[in-house]
Design an enzyme around this catalytic site. Structure first.
Site, short mmCIF file in Angstrom:
data_model
loop_
_atom_site.label_atom_id
_atom_site.label_comp_id
_atom_site.label_asym_id
_atom_site.label_seq_id
_atom_site.Cartn_x
_atom_site.Cartn_y
_atom_site.Cartn_z
N GLU A 103 0.83 -1.19 0.00
CA GLU A 103 0.00 0.00 0.00
C GLU A 103 0.87 1.25 0.00
OE1 GLU A 103 -4.00 -1.52 2.30
OE2 GLU A 103 -2.28 -0.95 3.54
N CYS A 116 3.40 8.53 0.85
CA CYS A 116 4.07 7.61 1.76
C CYS A 116 4.22 6.28 1.03
CB CYS A 116 3.23 7.45 3.03
SG CYS A 116 3.93 6.32 4.25
N CYS A 123 6.86 -6.76 6.82
CA CYS A 123 8.03 -6.25 7.54
C CYS A 123 8.46 -7.28 8.57
CB CYS A 123 7.68 -4.93 8.24
SG CYS A 123 9.07 -4.17 9.12
N CYS A 127 7.54 -4.62 15.32
CA CYS A 127 7.15 -3.61 16.31
C CYS A 127 5.72 -3.87 16.79
CB CYS A 127 7.25 -2.21 15.71
SG CYS A 127 8.93 -1.76 15.20
N CYS A 130 2.49 -1.87 15.32
CA CYS A 130 2.37 -1.73 13.87
C CYS A 130 1.69 -2.93 13.23
CB CYS A 130 3.77 -1.53 13.27
SG CYS A 130 3.80 -1.36 11.48
N GLY A 168 7.16 -1.90 5.55
CA GLY A 168 8.55 -2.36 5.51
C GLY A 168 9.52 -1.42 6.20
N SER A 200 12.77 6.67 6.52
CA SER A 200 12.67 6.30 7.93
C SER A 200 13.45 5.03 8.22
CB SER A 200 11.20 6.11 8.33
OG SER A 200 10.68 4.94 7.72
N SER A 222 12.70 5.96 14.15
CA SER A 222 11.63 5.54 15.04
C SER A 222 12.23 5.31 16.43
CB SER A 222 10.97 4.25 14.52
OG SER A 222 10.35 4.48 13.28
N CYS A 341 -0.58 6.13 10.46
CA CYS A 341 0.67 5.52 10.93
C CYS A 341 0.42 4.22 11.68
CB CYS A 341 1.39 6.52 11.84
SG CYS A 341 2.97 5.92 12.47
#
Length: 354
Positions: A103, A116, A123, A127, A130, A168, A200, A222, A341
């Site tokens: 996406e 974005c 990923c 985390c 997420c 990712g 990032s 992050s 986010c």
């Protein structure tokens, strides 16, 4: 065409999208054209945004035929689905060469328009906050698939900023991310200023240092907790690259000019929102030219984590600024379409075989 057949077709194709000028010159020579035809192809692909080889009208019919017979395609692929938020944010779904989905999120904001982009399908950083991390890792994206997200959306010409903050960990796929950044910023590519691009990372130090060494793009780290043991409960990467070590590596870099360094900090109620955390952030980042972006937590299913009130966000923002750390609070966009986010996930599409 069913998914299995589609995957086989995609894997047979040799994308021109994602190749550097030198690589396009090599393609030209490979099929018997002069090397300068590589620049012509770059112009068609990255500046004129042509959809297919037949559209490259200053190449001879014979050259275009040879490209096709050799299995080359431009590689431009339109999104297969779009969702539109009440706030104007759009979430685009793309099919990947590896048979999965990713996406990309378009965020209009007055004269600014940010895209974005994703760098991986899924990923592997894991985390806790997420949805992409919960989905797990599927595969890396190629540079062509990354750039395609930029050129293939209807709003491509309106974009003013690109952030590598989608699905990712960009530094887990640093080679292809660097190739994509080169295409985005090169004069033969899209010609973007690197100051309009932010990449990032959760703090993968060797790849992060390589990005800073080889590009001039902005960096966003992050952070989410200044104390290593606590951060490790949120972000498994802390066990490999401790936040103290990450910040130490960043102190050796030059952020005195146009390049910007920021730290992303999602605020969780009762986890990282205390006076102790504010003081810890001030100590950790003291003297480092940077800013903190506070982010409201967007709740995900089956998670004990909770966000804080707007009043608490304001309090923490004020406390950090008073402590000498430039701090802003990022507005939440696209939450109703799961585009905000931490909410990107393509599990549903994978299960449905969309």
């Amino acid at each position: 065409m069913n998914d299995i057949r589609m995957e086989k077709v995609l894997k047979k194709e040799e994308w021109l999208m994602g190749r550097s000028l030198q690589e396009l010159k090599q393609v030209a020579e490979e099929i018997g054209m002069k090397a300068f035809a590589g620049r012509q192809m770059a112009d068609w692909i990255y500046k004129k945004r042509v959809a297919g080889i037949d559209g490259m009208t200053n190449l001879s019919l014979e050259a275009r035929r040879r490209l096709g017979e050799a299995g080359y395609v431009v590689g431009r692929r339109e999104p297969c689905e779009v969702q539109v938020s009440v706030d104007g944010t759009k979430k685009y779904l793309f099919r990947t060469l590896g048979g999965g989905y990713i996406e990309a999120v378009y965020i209009p904001d007055g004269e600014r328009a940010t895209l974005c982009v994703s760098s991986q399908a899924g990923c592997r950083m894991g985390c806790r906050f997420c949805m992409t991390g919960r989905q797990g890792f599927r595969h890396h994206l190629t540079a062509g698939e990354i750039v395609n997200q930029v050129v293939a959306i209807p709003e491509a010409e309106r974009l003013t900023n690109i952030v590598f903050m989608g699905m990712g960990e960009p530094m887990d796929n640093v080679g292809e991310v660097l190739r994509a950044v080169e295409i985005l910023t090169a004069e033969w590519g899209l010609g973007w200023s690197p100051t309009r691009i932010t990449v990032s990372t959760v703090g993968v130090i060797p790849a992060m240092e390589r990005l800073l060494r080889e590009t001039k793009v902005h960096l966003a780290v992050s952070l989410h907790d200044p104390f290593g043991e606590e951060r490790g409960r949120l972000m498994p990467v802390e066990r490999r690259y401790e936040i103290e070590e990450v910040v130490g590596a960043l102190r050796k870099q030059d952020f005195a000019h146009q390049r910007r360094l920021s730290f992303e900090y999602i605020v969780f109620k009762g986890v990282n929102d205390s006076k102790r955390h504010v003081e810890g952030l001030a100590r950790l980042l003291k003297g480092l030219p940077c800013r903190i972006n506070l982010i409201r937590f967007h709740a995900i299913p089956e998670s004990s984590l909770r966000g804080v009130s707007p009043e608490e966000m304001k309090r923490i923002n004020g406390a950090l600024n008073a402590a000498g750390i430039l701090t802003t609070t990022r507005g939440s966009r696209g939450e109703d379409i799961l585009a905000a986010c931490g909410l990107l996930s393509t599990v549903a599409q994978e299960e449905a075989g969309a």
